[in-house]
Design a protein around this motif. Structure first.
Motif, mmCIF file in Angstrom:
data_model
loop_
_atom_site.group_PDB
_atom_site.id
_atom_site.type_symbol
_atom_site.label_atom_id
_atom_site.label_comp_id
_atom_site.label_asym_id
_atom_site.label_seq_id
_atom_site.Cartn_x
_atom_site.Cartn_y
_atom_site.Cartn_z
ATOM 1 N N SER A 1 -1.990 12.336 -2.738
ATOM 2 C CA SER A 1 -0.840 12.286 -2.109
ATOM 3 C C SER A 1 -0.195 11.021 -2.294
ATOM 4 O O SER A 1 -0.660 9.876 -2.186
ATOM 5 N N GLY A 2 1.306 11.365 -2.753
ATOM 6 C CA GLY A 2 2.127 10.264 -2.347
ATOM 7 C C GLY A 2 1.901 8.914 -3.361
ATOM 8 O O GLY A 2 1.927 7.748 -3.065
ATOM 9 N N TYR A 3 1.558 9.116 -4.952
ATOM 10 C CA TYR A 3 1.139 8.244 -5.696
ATOM 11 C C TYR A 3 2.236 8.079 -6.695
ATOM 12 O O TYR A 3 2.961 8.998 -7.186
ATOM 13 N N SER A 4 2.581 6.666 -6.625
ATOM 14 C CA SER A 4 3.916 6.447 -7.489
ATOM 15 C C SER A 4 3.122 5.516 -8.630
ATOM 16 O O SER A 4 2.891 4.467 -8.468
ATOM 17 N N GLU A 5 3.612 6.142 -9.888
ATOM 18 C CA GLU A 5 2.819 5.333 -11.150
ATOM 19 C C GLU A 5 3.358 3.989 -11.273
ATOM 20 O O GLU A 5 2.770 3.060 -12.133
ATOM 21 N N THR A 6 4.939 3.728 -10.913
ATOM 22 C CA THR A 6 5.528 2.442 -11.358
ATOM 23 C C THR A 6 5.131 1.630 -10.125
ATOM 24 O O THR A 6 5.452 0.391 -10.382
ATOM 25 N N ASP A 7 4.461 2.044 -8.949
ATOM 26 C CA ASP A 7 4.433 1.098 -7.858
ATOM 27 C C ASP A 7 3.205 0.318 -8.086
ATOM 28 O O ASP A 7 2.058 0.520 -7.964
ATOM 29 N N PRO A 8 3.209 -1.157 -8.390
ATOM 30 C CA PRO A 8 2.064 -2.054 -8.654
ATOM 31 C C PRO A 8 1.064 -1.850 -7.460
ATOM 32 O O PRO A 8 -0.155 -1.999 -7.903
ATOM 33 N N GLN A 9 1.509 -1.809 -6.440
ATOM 34 C CA GLN A 9 0.551 -1.755 -5.176
ATOM 35 C C GLN A 9 -0.270 -0.616 -5.250
ATOM 36 O O GLN A 9 -1.396 -0.437 -4.936
ATOM 37 N N ASP A 10 0.395 0.604 -5.551
ATOM 38 C CA ASP A 10 -0.415 2.017 -5.513
ATOM 39 C C ASP A 10 -1.352 1.748 -6.645
ATOM 40 O O ASP A 10 -2.686 2.209 -6.613
ATOM 41 N N ARG A 11 -1.000 1.310 -7.853
ATOM 42 C CA ARG A 11 -1.798 1.097 -9.019
ATOM 43 C C ARG A 11 -3.251 0.359 -8.545
ATOM 44 O O ARG A 11 -4.163 0.781 -8.707
ATOM 45 N N ASN A 12 -2.624 -0.846 -7.869
ATOM 46 C CA ASN A 12 -3.825 -1.805 -7.408
ATOM 47 C C ASN A 12 -4.891 -0.874 -6.586
ATOM 48 O O ASN A 12 -6.120 -1.194 -6.601
ATOM 49 N N ALA A 13 -4.147 -0.281 -5.608
ATOM 50 C CA ALA A 13 -5.038 0.476 -4.551
ATOM 51 C C ALA A 13 -5.855 1.526 -5.360
ATOM 52 O O ALA A 13 -7.164 1.792 -5.115
ATOM 53 N N HIS A 14 -5.189 2.252 -6.357
ATOM 54 C CA HIS A 14 -6.156 3.190 -7.166
ATOM 55 C C HIS A 14 -7.342 2.418 -7.885
ATOM 56 O O HIS A 14 -8.517 3.259 -7.607
ATOM 57 N N ILE A 15 -7.102 1.488 -8.412
ATOM 58 C CA ILE A 15 -8.301 0.871 -9.214
ATOM 59 C C ILE A 15 -9.345 0.495 -8.182
ATOM 60 O O ILE A 15 -10.498 0.873 -8.426
ATOM 61 N N ARG A 16 -8.950 -0.080 -6.887
ATOM 62 C CA ARG A 16 -9.948 -0.471 -5.993
ATOM 63 C C ARG A 16 -10.831 1.039 -5.587
ATOM 64 O O ARG A 16 -12.109 1.025 -5.384
ATOM 65 N N PHE A 17 -9.975 2.292 -5.148
ATOM 66 C CA PHE A 17 -10.393 3.342 -4.745
ATOM 67 C C PHE A 17 -11.407 3.735 -5.814
ATOM 68 O O PHE A 17 -12.459 4.168 -5.341
ATOM 69 N N LEU A 18 -11.193 3.701 -7.090
ATOM 70 C CA LEU A 18 -11.896 4.248 -8.117
ATOM 71 C C LEU A 18 -13.263 3.496 -8.203
ATOM 72 O O LEU A 18 -14.322 4.011 -8.350
ATOM 73 N N GLY A 19 -13.235 2.290 -7.819
ATOM 74 C CA GLY A 19 -14.463 1.376 -7.689
ATOM 75 C C GLY A 19 -15.479 1.759 -6.726
ATOM 76 O O GLY A 19 -16.585 1.921 -6.915
ATOM 77 N N ILE A 20 -14.687 2.050 -5.507
ATOM 78 C CA ILE A 20 -15.518 2.794 -4.361
ATOM 79 C C ILE A 20 -16.261 4.013 -4.816
ATOM 80 O O ILE A 20 -17.278 4.284 -4.378
ATOM 81 N N MET A 21 -15.334 4.842 -5.281
ATOM 82 C CA MET A 21 -15.830 6.217 -5.587
ATOM 83 C C MET A 21 -16.920 6.286 -6.589
ATOM 84 O O MET A 21 -18.044 7.009 -6.407
ATOM 85 N N GLU A 22 -16.847 5.351 -7.661
ATOM 86 C CA GLU A 22 -17.902 5.222 -8.604
ATOM 87 C C GLU A 22 -19.188 4.638 -7.742
ATOM 88 O O GLU A 22 -20.274 5.139 -7.987
ATOM 89 N N GLY A 23 -19.039 3.665 -6.978
ATOM 90 C CA GLY A 23 -20.422 3.269 -6.134
ATOM 91 C C GLY A 23 -21.012 4.337 -5.300
ATOM 92 O O GLY A 23 -22.166 4.518 -5.312
#
Ligand code: ADP
Length: 273
Positions: A62-84
């Motif tokens: 929901s509501g992801y903007s590819e150009t927003d660096p904050q969204d991108r950083n959040a996604h990287i963090r989320f992916l880390g948690i999901m992998e764990g």
């Protein structure tokens, strides 16, 4: 059963049968309810990482903007948690399979000749090479001669891996974990000689009310802490079943504020016996 028969040997024949049948039904019901409880626990334990995964997937959709660096950083963090979380589920399934495997073969005594010296060095070297906690020193003390034990090498690797990893995870704030090995003449069910291995940490210790329950499946003193450390709550249950299969002994001692010692005794190898 033996006890019931001898106690009732003077009453009419029908009665012992009725009692035996009653006992058998009670036993079957108990086994059935233990099985249901186990399935309920497993489902609950697997559902919690799944719920986390689903939550993050929904948030990311929901509501992801590819150009927003904050969204991108959040996604990287989320992916880390999901992998764990996915890794934890995978470990839990591995542990459940190990537990089932040991249980299925619990009555079949392993007969291999195992050199504990080499095995413990291997377990410790592997952990040190992974080097997750460079602040904890693992010290192995061995006498000159360590008798070989009778057992299943892979399962014994799992025992000492689980105990040493726990000592580092939960007692690592003491800075040091000791693995002390000595030959022993007693303390084994068949009265023969064997080897005693103590895994000792100098951490916070364990309150006495928890100690008898630590080998229950999914029992954790602090669920959050275990989860953060990637735990499954099955490690000590696996240890207990493997030691039972080896006709060994497992014992936990702890003093609050001083640390804990997990002691394993294994029968010596008698050469084909
Ligand atoms: P987990 O996957 O949670 O580590 P275990 O079955 O290996 O599961 O251990 C069960 C619980 O026992 C742990 O969650 C922890 O609370 C406690 N525990 C195990 N080893 C130690 C230790 N060396 N010191 C303190 N607590 C321990």
């Amino acid at each position: 059963y033996k006890l019931v028969i001898s106690r009732l040997s003077l009453v009419p024949l029908e009665t012992p049968h009725a009692v035996l049948e009653f006992q058998e039904t009670t036993l079957m019901k108990r086994t059935e309810s233990m099985r249901s409880e186990f399935v309920a626990n497993v489902s609950h334990e697997l559902r919690s990482p799944l719920a986390t995964l689903i939550g993050f997937i929904e948030t990311m959709q929901s509501g992801y903007s590819e150009t927003d660096p904050q969204d991108r950083n959040a996604h990287i963090r989320f992916l880390g948690i999901m992998e764990g979380e996915a890794q934890r589920m995978s470990r839990m399934i591995d542990d459940l399979l190990s537990l089932t495997n040991v249980e299925l073969r619990e009555h079949e005594r392993p007969r291999g000749q195992v050199d504990l010296k080499g095995l413990l060095r291997e377990v410790i070297d592997t952990l040190v090479a992974r080097g997750r906690r460079a602040d904890v020193e693992i010290v192995l003390s061995l006498p000159d001669v360590v008798p070989c034990v009778c057992g299943d090498r892979d399962q014994l690797i799992q025992v000492f891996h689980n105990l040493i990893v726990n000592a580092v995870k939960y007692g690592g704030n003491g800075g040091r974990v000791e693995v002390n090995v000595k030959a022993t003449e007693n303390g084994l069910p068949d009265g023969g000689h064997g080897v005693q291995i103590g895994v000792r940490d100098f951490g916070d210790g364990i309150a006495s009310e928890h100690i008898p329950r630590l080998t229950e499946r999914f029992y954790r003193i602090d669920k959050g802490r275990s989860r953060d450390m990637g735990g499954t709550g099955l490690g000590l249950a696996i240890v207990k079943h493997i030691i039972n299969r080896h006709r060994g002994r497992f014992h936990i001692e702890s003093v609050l504020g001083e640390g804990s010692t997990f002691t394993v005794r294994l029968p010596a190898y008698k050469g084909g016996a």
